[in-house]
Design an enzyme around this catalytic site. Structure first.
Site, PDB file in Angstrom:
ATOM      1  N   ASN A 150       0.830  -1.212   0.000  1.00  0.00           N
ATOM      2  CA  ASN A 150       0.000   0.000   0.000  1.00  0.00           C
ATOM      3  C   ASN A 150       0.873   1.275   0.000  1.00  0.00           C
ATOM      4  O   ASN A 150       2.029   1.214  -0.360  1.00  0.00           O
ATOM      5  CB  ASN A 150      -1.030  -0.008   1.135  1.00  0.00           C
ATOM      6  CG  ASN A 150      -2.331   0.650   0.693  1.00  0.00           C
ATOM      7  OD1 ASN A 150      -2.337   1.800   0.257  1.00  0.00           O
ATOM      8  ND2 ASN A 150      -3.428  -0.084   0.783  1.00  0.00           N
ATOM      9  N   ASP A 172     -11.611   1.203  -3.032  1.00  0.00           N
ATOM     10  CA  ASP A 172     -10.152   1.032  -2.988  1.00  0.00           C
ATOM     11  C   ASP A 172      -9.702   1.604  -1.646  1.00  0.00           C
ATOM     12  O   ASP A 172      -8.930   2.562  -1.593  1.00  0.00           O
ATOM     13  CB  ASP A 172      -9.500   1.759  -4.172  1.00  0.00           C
ATOM     14  CG  ASP A 172      -8.031   1.406  -4.342  1.00  0.00           C
ATOM     15  OD1 ASP A 172      -7.511   0.611  -3.535  1.00  0.00           O
ATOM     16  OD2 ASP A 172      -7.401   1.944  -5.276  1.00  0.00           O
ATOM     17  N   HIS A 190       3.278   0.177  -2.830  1.00  0.00           N
ATOM     18  CA  HIS A 190       3.744  -1.214  -2.848  1.00  0.00           C
ATOM     19  C   HIS A 190       5.275  -1.322  -2.920  1.00  0.00           C
ATOM     20  O   HIS A 190       5.817  -2.167  -3.632  1.00  0.00           O
ATOM     21  CB  HIS A 190       3.112  -1.974  -4.021  1.00  0.00           C
ATOM     22  CG  HIS A 190       1.613  -2.089  -3.947  1.00  0.00           C
ATOM     23  ND1 HIS A 190       0.928  -2.204  -2.765  1.00  0.00           N
ATOM     24  CD2 HIS A 190       0.656  -2.116  -4.937  1.00  0.00           C
ATOM     25  CE1 HIS A 190      -0.375  -2.311  -3.017  1.00  0.00           C
ATOM     26  NE2 HIS A 190      -0.573  -2.243  -4.310  1.00  0.00           N
ATOM     27  N   HIS A 231      -1.532  -9.881  -3.257  1.00  0.00           N
ATOM     28  CA  HIS A 231      -2.365  -9.025  -4.099  1.00  0.00           C
ATOM     29  C   HIS A 231      -3.148  -9.843  -5.130  1.00  0.00           C
ATOM     30  O   HIS A 231      -3.231  -9.475  -6.311  1.00  0.00           O
ATOM     31  CB  HIS A 231      -1.465  -7.996  -4.791  1.00  0.00           C
ATOM     32  CG  HIS A 231      -2.136  -6.718  -5.123  1.00  0.00           C
ATOM     33  ND1 HIS A 231      -3.258  -6.645  -5.907  1.00  0.00           N
ATOM     34  CD2 HIS A 231      -1.848  -5.445  -4.766  1.00  0.00           C
ATOM     35  CE1 HIS A 231      -3.612  -5.379  -6.030  1.00  0.00           C
ATOM     36  NE2 HIS A 231      -2.785  -4.627  -5.336  1.00  0.00           N
ATOM     37  N   GLU A 254      -6.781  -7.355   0.369  1.00  0.00           N
ATOM     38  CA  GLU A 254      -5.375  -7.354   0.756  1.00  0.00           C
ATOM     39  C   GLU A 254      -5.286  -7.094   2.253  1.00  0.00           C
ATOM     40  O   GLU A 254      -5.573  -5.985   2.704  1.00  0.00           O
ATOM     41  CB  GLU A 254      -4.628  -6.257  -0.007  1.00  0.00           C
ATOM     42  CG  GLU A 254      -4.754  -6.337  -1.511  1.00  0.00           C
ATOM     43  CD  GLU A 254      -4.622  -4.956  -2.170  1.00  0.00           C
ATOM     44  OE1 GLU A 254      -3.609  -4.274  -1.974  1.00  0.00           O
ATOM     45  OE2 GLU A 254      -5.563  -4.556  -2.878  1.00  0.00           O
ATOM     46  N   GLN A 312      -7.572  -4.088   2.646  1.00  0.00           N
ATOM     47  CA  GLN A 312      -7.862  -3.194   1.528  1.00  0.00           C
ATOM     48  C   GLN A 312      -8.832  -3.911   0.603  1.00  0.00           C
ATOM     49  O   GLN A 312      -8.497  -4.972   0.051  1.00  0.00           O
ATOM     50  CB  GLN A 312      -6.568  -2.864   0.762  1.00  0.00           C
ATOM     51  CG  GLN A 312      -6.718  -1.872  -0.368  1.00  0.00           C
ATOM     52  CD  GLN A 312      -6.597  -0.414   0.090  1.00  0.00           C
ATOM     53  OE1 GLN A 312      -6.323  -0.140   1.268  1.00  0.00           O
ATOM     54  NE2 GLN A 312      -6.790   0.520  -0.813  1.00  0.00           N
ATOM     55  N   TYR A 369      -6.170 -11.193  -7.315  1.00  0.00           N
ATOM     56  CA  TYR A 369      -7.431 -10.657  -7.853  1.00  0.00           C
ATOM     57  C   TYR A 369      -8.369 -11.845  -8.063  1.00  0.00           C
ATOM     58  O   TYR A 369      -8.071 -12.735  -8.853  1.00  0.00           O
ATOM     59  CB  TYR A 369      -7.204  -9.981  -9.205  1.00  0.00           C
ATOM     60  CG  TYR A 369      -6.477  -8.646  -9.185  1.00  0.00           C
ATOM     61  CD1 TYR A 369      -5.110  -8.575  -8.911  1.00  0.00           C
ATOM     62  CD2 TYR A 369      -7.143  -7.470  -9.496  1.00  0.00           C
ATOM     63  CE1 TYR A 369      -4.443  -7.352  -8.931  1.00  0.00           C
ATOM     64  CE2 TYR A 369      -6.479  -6.243  -9.518  1.00  0.00           C
ATOM     65  CZ  TYR A 369      -5.139  -6.200  -9.237  1.00  0.00           C
ATOM     66  OH  TYR A 369      -4.475  -4.994  -9.265  1.00  0.00           O
TER      67      TYR A 369
HETATM   68  C1  BGC Z   1      -4.240  -0.231  -4.634  1.00  0.00           C
HETATM   69  C2  BGC Z   1      -4.809   0.221  -5.948  1.00  0.00           C
HETATM   70  C3  BGC Z   1      -3.818  -0.112  -7.029  1.00  0.00           C
HETATM   71  C4  BGC Z   1      -3.533  -1.601  -7.011  1.00  0.00           C
HETATM   72  C5  BGC Z   1      -2.508  -2.026  -8.016  1.00  0.00           C
HETATM   73  C6  BGC Z   1      -4.034  -1.713  -4.705  1.00  0.00           C
HETATM   74  O1  BGC Z   1      -3.494  -2.184  -3.503  1.00  0.00           O
HETATM   75  O2  BGC Z   1      -5.022   0.126  -3.536  1.00  0.00           O
HETATM   76  O3  BGC Z   1      -5.056   1.615  -5.915  1.00  0.00           O
HETATM   77  O4  BGC Z   1      -4.305   0.263  -8.295  1.00  0.00           O
HETATM   78  O5  BGC Z   1      -3.101  -1.963  -5.737  1.00  0.00           O
HETATM   79  O6  BGC Z   1      -1.325  -1.366  -7.826  1.00  0.00           O
END
Ligand code: BGC
Length: 347
Positions: free
Chosen positions: A80, A248, A107, A177, A312, A285, A179
């Site tokens: 983050n 987000d 990140h 991370h 996350e 998150q 999806y």
């Molecule tokens: C963030 C997003 C970002 C994504 C990919 C997430 O952890 O909160 O804003 O686009 O990561 O980087």
């Protein structure tokens, strides 16, 4: 029960990447690759027992290297955002890489997501990945050794255990991370998933997605996800959501005390798949994939805006600059440990 080791190609510099496939006794399986200690595939059953991959990412290494928005990756040392890419620790200011909008660190600028980790098969359920990083890389203090263990239990739980050691005081906040789309690979939207998050407040953000510092009640807002809510129902409904283009945000997990607890549950009505997320961390998150922009993913299908979602687990964003947030300071010689579980069932 088995773990299989396969080649997953090589980086252009020649470094080879391996893929480990853990299969449990009911036929669920997870693949993890050594590039970024990344979860690449996760096959779990629907209500009729049909097993399908619920992760949106890429079929091959090139996808993870060239087109990735951290899909399935381990993010470390700090997941983050950190405001203005700076923090102060023990009286010294540390400058990080401002990789978002030229201002914010996001990140850790991908530091450990973009490297090849070492892997070992621990037993029939578990693969452990390890990496060492040097003091000062990307601005973060401390020589650190990270290890991340991925375990697939016979109860269809994917358990991720983080362990980090440091030789200097530092901030540590790793996450994964992944999806998800619980409908599988054919669905192009997360809108119909029903989500529940165990949080009475969240951390509102500014235009740089940095927390203002307030722990705001979810009462009477689209962030009140304490009862199952269709993701699509209120995703564009307020100023906070306009700032980030949809969910987000960090949710403050109710009852945080450092022990493992349920933080989120997602149900997908079509397939009957249900995912519960448990963590010992204070935040999660919920990112609805708002910035996905059609990169080619598995089966050459585009990864479109909101085709998937992330949960996350984490310390709150920008924690080093907010003394009122639970601290992620790890002192020299201490060991950081944390566990997150993604548990799959059907309804
Ligand atoms: C963030 C997003 C970002 C994504 C990919 C997430 O952890 O909160 O804003 O686009 O990561 O980087």
């Amino acid at each position: 029960m088995s773990v299989e080791k396969l080649s997953f190609g090589a980086l252009s510099a020649g470094e080879s990447v391996e893929k480990y496939v853990i299969t449990n006794k009911s036929g669920a399986k997870v693949s993890v690759i050594t590039y970024g200690a990344t979860i690449a595939e996760l096959f779990v059953p629907d209500r009729n027992g049909k097993t399908e991959d619920v992760l949106r990412s890429f079929d091959d290494l090139e996808g993870f290297v060239e087109r990735c928005n951290y899909q399935g990756m381990t993010v470390a040392p700090y997941a983050n955002r950190i405001a203005n890419a700076k923090f102060t620790l023990n009286g010294s200011e540390y400058s990080l890489i401002p990789n978002e909008k030229g201002v914010t660190n996001l990140h850790s600028a991908g530091e450990l997501s973009r490297r090849v980790w070492s892997a070992e098969i621990v037993d029939d359920h578990t693969v452990r990945m390890t990496i060492a990083r040097k003091d000062g890389v990307g601005g973060f203090p401390g020589d650190m050794t990270f290890s991340v263990s991925f375990t697939l239990t016979d109860e269809n739980e994917l358990k991720i255990e983080y362990n980090a050691e440091t030789n200097a005081d530092t901030y540590i906040n790793p996450t994964n991370h992944a999806y998800f789309n619980l409908a599988g690979q054919d669905s192009d939207t997360n809108a119909d998933h029903l989500i529940r998050i165990e949080a009475d407040c969240f951390t509102p953000v500014d235009a740089f997605s940095i927390p203002t510092g307030e722990l705001k009640s979810v009462d009477s807002t689209p962030f009140d996800l304490r009862a199952f809510t269709r993701i699509g129902d209120h995703i564009d409904d307020c100023e906070q959501l306009a700032l980030t283009g949809g969910y987000d945000h960090n949710f403050c997990i109710r009852g945080f005390d450092g022990t493992l607890r349920l933080c989120a549950t997602v149900k997908e009505p079509g397939s009957g798949r249900m995912m519960e997320v448990l963590t010992d961390l204070p935040g999660v998150q919920f990112y609805a994939g708002n910035f996905l922009a059609g990169a080619l993913g598995k089966g050459n299908k585009p990864l479109n805006k909101r085709c998937s979602f992330c949960l996350e687990t984490q310390f709150y964003p920008d924690t080093p600059n907010h003394p009122n947030f639970p601290s992620c300071l790890v002192k020299k010689g201490e060991t950081f440990r944390s566990t997150t579980v993604y548990r799959f069932t059907t309804f």
